[in-house]
Design a protein around this motif. Structure first.
Motif, mmCIF file in Angstrom:
data_model
loop_
_atom_site.group_PDB
_atom_site.id
_atom_site.type_symbol
_atom_site.label_atom_id
_atom_site.label_comp_id
_atom_site.label_asym_id
_atom_site.label_seq_id
_atom_site.Cartn_x
_atom_site.Cartn_y
_atom_site.Cartn_z
ATOM 1 N N PRO A 139 0.938 -1.376 -0.008
ATOM 2 C CA PRO A 139 -0.135 -0.050 0.134
ATOM 3 C C PRO A 139 0.904 1.228 0.223
ATOM 4 O O PRO A 139 2.016 1.234 0.643
ATOM 5 C CB PRO A 139 -0.901 -0.229 1.422
ATOM 6 N N LEU A 140 0.472 2.291 -0.639
ATOM 7 C CA LEU A 140 0.858 3.370 -0.633
ATOM 8 C C LEU A 140 0.870 4.205 0.787
ATOM 9 O O LEU A 140 0.039 3.665 1.626
ATOM 10 C CB LEU A 140 0.391 4.479 -1.656
ATOM 11 N N ASP A 141 1.651 5.114 1.199
ATOM 12 C CA ASP A 141 1.821 5.686 2.474
ATOM 13 C C ASP A 141 0.813 6.765 2.545
ATOM 14 O O ASP A 141 -0.080 6.889 1.502
ATOM 15 C CB ASP A 141 3.146 6.382 2.856
ATOM 16 N N ALA A 142 0.481 7.661 3.776
ATOM 17 C CA ALA A 142 -0.718 8.311 4.026
ATOM 18 C C ALA A 142 -0.738 9.483 2.666
ATOM 19 O O ALA A 142 -1.714 10.056 2.665
ATOM 20 C CB ALA A 142 -0.787 8.843 5.408
ATOM 21 N N ASP A 143 0.457 9.884 2.234
ATOM 22 C CA ASP A 143 0.533 11.160 1.285
ATOM 23 C C ASP A 143 0.362 10.327 -0.208
ATOM 24 O O ASP A 143 0.828 11.041 -0.948
ATOM 25 C CB ASP A 143 1.803 11.796 1.435
ATOM 26 N N ALA A 144 -0.025 9.130 -0.346
ATOM 27 C CA ALA A 144 -0.255 8.550 -1.618
ATOM 28 C C ALA A 144 0.870 8.508 -2.238
ATOM 29 O O ALA A 144 1.130 8.477 -3.536
ATOM 30 C CB ALA A 144 -1.175 9.551 -2.445
ATOM 31 N N ARG A 145 2.117 8.146 -1.527
ATOM 32 C CA ARG A 145 3.539 7.885 -2.052
ATOM 33 C C ARG A 145 3.850 6.543 -1.950
ATOM 34 O O ARG A 145 3.380 5.797 -0.935
ATOM 35 C CB ARG A 145 4.366 8.792 -1.713
ATOM 36 N N HIS A 146 4.801 6.124 -2.876
ATOM 37 C CA HIS A 146 5.412 4.694 -2.576
ATOM 38 C C HIS A 146 6.019 4.537 -0.951
ATOM 39 O O HIS A 146 6.761 5.649 -0.766
ATOM 40 C CB HIS A 146 6.385 4.399 -3.501
ATOM 41 N N ASP A 147 5.784 3.611 -0.365
ATOM 42 C CA ASP A 147 6.560 3.198 0.642
ATOM 43 C C ASP A 147 7.563 2.309 0.624
ATOM 44 O O ASP A 147 7.579 0.975 0.588
ATOM 45 C CB ASP A 147 5.556 2.572 1.868
ATOM 46 N N LEU A 148 8.749 2.859 0.293
ATOM 47 C CA LEU A 148 9.810 2.137 -0.155
ATOM 48 C C LEU A 148 10.307 1.302 0.783
ATOM 49 O O LEU A 148 10.842 -0.197 0.581
ATOM 50 C CB LEU A 148 11.089 2.831 -0.687
ATOM 51 N N PRO A 149 10.618 1.373 2.172
ATOM 52 C CA PRO A 149 10.969 0.627 3.171
ATOM 53 C C PRO A 149 10.035 -0.767 3.259
ATOM 54 O O PRO A 149 10.379 -1.967 3.206
ATOM 55 C CB PRO A 149 10.890 1.362 4.424
ATOM 56 N N ALA A 150 8.991 -0.506 3.107
ATOM 57 C CA ALA A 150 7.799 -1.429 3.126
ATOM 58 C C ALA A 150 8.038 -2.362 1.817
ATOM 59 O O ALA A 150 7.799 -3.544 1.962
ATOM 60 C CB ALA A 150 6.612 -1.062 3.268
ATOM 61 N N MET A 151 8.181 -1.892 0.895
ATOM 62 C CA MET A 151 8.552 -2.518 -0.246
ATOM 63 C C MET A 151 9.823 -3.487 -0.284
ATOM 64 O O MET A 151 9.777 -4.548 -0.624
ATOM 65 C CB MET A 151 8.571 -1.638 -1.802
ATOM 66 N N LEU A 152 10.955 -2.936 0.376
ATOM 67 C CA LEU A 152 12.190 -3.532 0.419
ATOM 68 C C LEU A 152 11.959 -4.993 1.399
ATOM 69 O O LEU A 152 12.545 -5.900 1.048
ATOM 70 C CB LEU A 152 13.239 -2.657 1.190
ATOM 71 N N ARG A 153 10.869 -4.849 2.452
ATOM 72 C CA ARG A 153 10.736 -5.598 3.243
ATOM 73 C C ARG A 153 10.165 -7.199 2.371
ATOM 74 O O ARG A 153 10.122 -8.237 2.990
ATOM 75 C CB ARG A 153 9.815 -5.298 4.504
ATOM 76 N N GLU A 154 9.375 -6.709 1.350
ATOM 77 C CA GLU A 154 8.666 -7.712 0.589
ATOM 78 C C GLU A 154 9.618 -8.562 -0.471
ATOM 79 O O GLU A 154 9.243 -9.283 -1.122
ATOM 80 C CB GLU A 154 7.435 -7.157 -0.100
ATOM 81 N N ILE A 155 10.824 -8.012 -0.676
ATOM 82 C CA ILE A 155 11.765 -8.636 -1.489
ATOM 83 C C ILE A 155 12.481 -9.946 -0.933
ATOM 84 O O ILE A 155 12.857 -9.871 -0.005
ATOM 85 C CB ILE A 155 12.828 -7.381 -1.988
ATOM 86 N N THR A 156 12.153 -10.914 -1.804
ATOM 87 C CA THR A 156 12.537 -12.266 -1.254
ATOM 88 C C THR A 156 13.676 -12.856 -2.416
ATOM 89 O O THR A 156 13.990 -12.171 -3.563
ATOM 90 C CB THR A 156 11.572 -13.147 -0.948
ATOM 91 N N ALA A 157 13.976 -14.267 -2.239
ATOM 92 C CA ALA A 157 14.903 -14.857 -3.231
ATOM 93 C C ALA A 157 14.123 -14.844 -4.353
ATOM 94 O O ALA A 157 14.802 -15.320 -5.479
ATOM 95 C CB ALA A 157 15.473 -16.014 -2.505
ATOM 96 N N ALA A 158 12.777 -15.089 -4.149
ATOM 97 C CA ALA A 158 11.884 -15.505 -5.351
ATOM 98 C C ALA A 158 11.751 -14.336 -6.007
ATOM 99 O O ALA A 158 11.038 -14.372 -7.239
ATOM 100 C CB ALA A 158 10.560 -15.894 -4.921
ATOM 101 N N THR A 159 11.810 -12.923 -5.751
ATOM 102 C CA THR A 159 11.452 -11.674 -6.416
ATOM 103 C C THR A 159 12.290 -11.543 -7.621
ATOM 104 O O THR A 159 13.638 -11.599 -7.738
ATOM 105 C CB THR A 159 11.721 -10.498 -5.613
ATOM 106 N N ARG A 160 11.647 -11.327 -8.908
ATOM 107 C CA ARG A 160 12.477 -11.156 -10.120
ATOM 108 C C ARG A 160 12.080 -9.726 -10.661
ATOM 109 O O ARG A 160 13.101 -9.143 -11.222
ATOM 110 C CB ARG A 160 11.989 -12.119 -11.115
ATOM 111 N N ILE A 161 11.026 -8.953 -10.084
ATOM 112 C CA ILE A 161 10.863 -7.554 -10.597
ATOM 113 C C ILE A 161 10.471 -6.943 -9.413
ATOM 114 O O ILE A 161 9.487 -7.250 -8.692
ATOM 115 C CB ILE A 161 9.869 -7.449 -11.626
ATOM 116 N N ALA A 162 11.104 -5.616 -9.097
ATOM 117 C CA ALA A 162 10.261 -4.515 -8.325
ATOM 118 C C ALA A 162 9.799 -3.476 -8.994
ATOM 119 O O ALA A 162 10.847 -2.760 -9.798
ATOM 120 C CB ALA A 162 11.247 -4.300 -7.524
#
Ligand SMILES: Cc1ncc(COP(=O)(O)O)c(C=O)c1O
Length: 365
Positions: free
Chosen positions: A129-152
């Protein structure tokens, strides 16, 4: 007996195209983040000049266009991919990189084509989800990256919310993403972003072979009807891979010629950006006067909630305002189709179009 389709056809969402293409022409079309101004006269002349050669196939290597892009951006020809619109490159990247078991990370709401990548490939989409200002939440996106991630994917400025992140935040994010992940920064609207010099992200390509900057001639250049986009890449791996999965002549001859000519008129780009930003300031001011709170737009469109807080009623409010606008000949996009009910996304048009939209909105609210 009915034709039997593959399983993935049931998974692939139908693109939420704006209405109004087939209907009676709306008076004011602010639904697809297009340029309100036609291609430049020099581009139209170049298109005319290309017509007598249409008995020949287009250059499948898009060589002249790639050379011109190299001259402009300093990125070697081998690290530039061309597409039948930037969507074509995006979908081809999905085909080249994703498969069942793989993962794709992107923010939501964001560009409505991203869900197609996972649906078409059987990969898993991880939406953040975007943050409260409708911007990307990059730290939260980083936490979702795993060995299986191919594209961000980072859409900057983001469609549909119009917001942008400062480049240092994006640079930090890319630096922390493991090298096996292809990071696509979708910069379809970067020319309208006043937070940064639109070209400052290009320097990042020198440090990150896994980085792809996705750009298009559809927006500021006003050529969306011809379909041509490009990707500036940190290595030649992605341009090679996307060419492997597509038909050879994916970018037509007229589109190649028009893009080459359009690229030569950067003064016109600057002038159109200036005009759009002037409209951005004035439309947003009028929206605020109506009691609305547009997001901090760095794009050629605005995004605002209609202010209905009851979740049961947000969709109804959106439909009611959309109907009011349509009755007055104004076509915009409802947030429901784009990931957030009860919001509107409206392209900035000409001063005359914007005045018609704002009057229609005031009457419809
Ligand atoms: C964020 C974003 N990326 C990519 C595109 C695709 O543009 P095109 O395929 O016309 O280059 C769009 C079009 O609206 C967009 O909003």
């Amino acid at each position: 007996m009915a034709i039997e389709f593959s399983e993935r056809i049931a998974r692939i969402p139908v693109y939420p195209a704006a209405g109004g293409y087939a209907e009676r022409a709306p008076r004011v079309k602010l639904a697809s983040n297009e340029s309100p101004w036609p291609p430049l006269p020099a581009v139209i002349d170049a298109i005319h000049a290309a017509l007598p050669s249409l008995n020949r196939y287009p250059d499948p290597t898009n060589s002249l266009l790639r050379e011109r892009l190299t001259e402009r951006y300093g990125v070697p020809v081998s690290r530039i991919a061309i597409g039948n619109g930037s969507c074509d490159i995006l979908l081809a990247a999905g085909e080249a990189l994703l498969e069942p078991g793989a993962e794709l990370v992107y923010a939501w709401p964001s560009f409505s084509v991203y869900p197609h990548l996972s649906a078409a490939s059987g990969a898993r989409a991880v939406t953040v989800p975007l943050d409260a200002d409708a911007r990307h939440d990059l730290p939260a996106m980083l936490r979702e990256i795993t060995a299986a991630t191919r594209i961000a994917i980072v859409c900057n400025p983001n469609n549909p919310t119009s917001t942008a992140l400062p480049l240092p935040d994006i640079a930090d994010f890319i630096a922390q993403v493991p090298d096996h992940v292809c990071v696509i920064v979708d910069e379809a609207y970067c020319e309208f972003n006043l937070i940064e010099d639109p070209d400052s992200s290009i320097e990042l390509l020198e440090h990150h072979p896994n980085l792809v900057l996705l750009r298009t001639f559809s927006k500021v250049y006003g050529l969306c009807g011809l379909r041509v986009g490009f990707a500036l890449c940190g290595s030649d791996a992605l341009p090679r891979a996307v060419d492997q999965v597509r038909q050879p002549f994916f970018c037509n001859a007229v589109a190649q010629t028009a893009a080459v000519e359009a690229l030569a008129h950067q003064d016109a780009v600057t002038e159109r950006v200036t005009r759009t930003v002037a409209e951005r300031i004035s439309v947003d001011e009028r929206l605020r006067a109506l009691g609305l709170e547009p997001a901090d737009s760095q794009a050629n469109f605005c995004w605002f909630s209609l202010g209905e807080s009851d979740p049961e009623l947000t969709g109804a409010k959106e439909a009611e305002v959309m109907r009011g606008l349509a009755e007055r000949g104004v076509l915009v996009r409802g947030g429901g189709a784009l990931g957030q009910k009860g919001a509107l996304r409206v392209t900035y048009g000409t001063p005359e179009e914007n005045a018609i939209f704002l009057d229609a909105l005031a009457e419809s609210l």
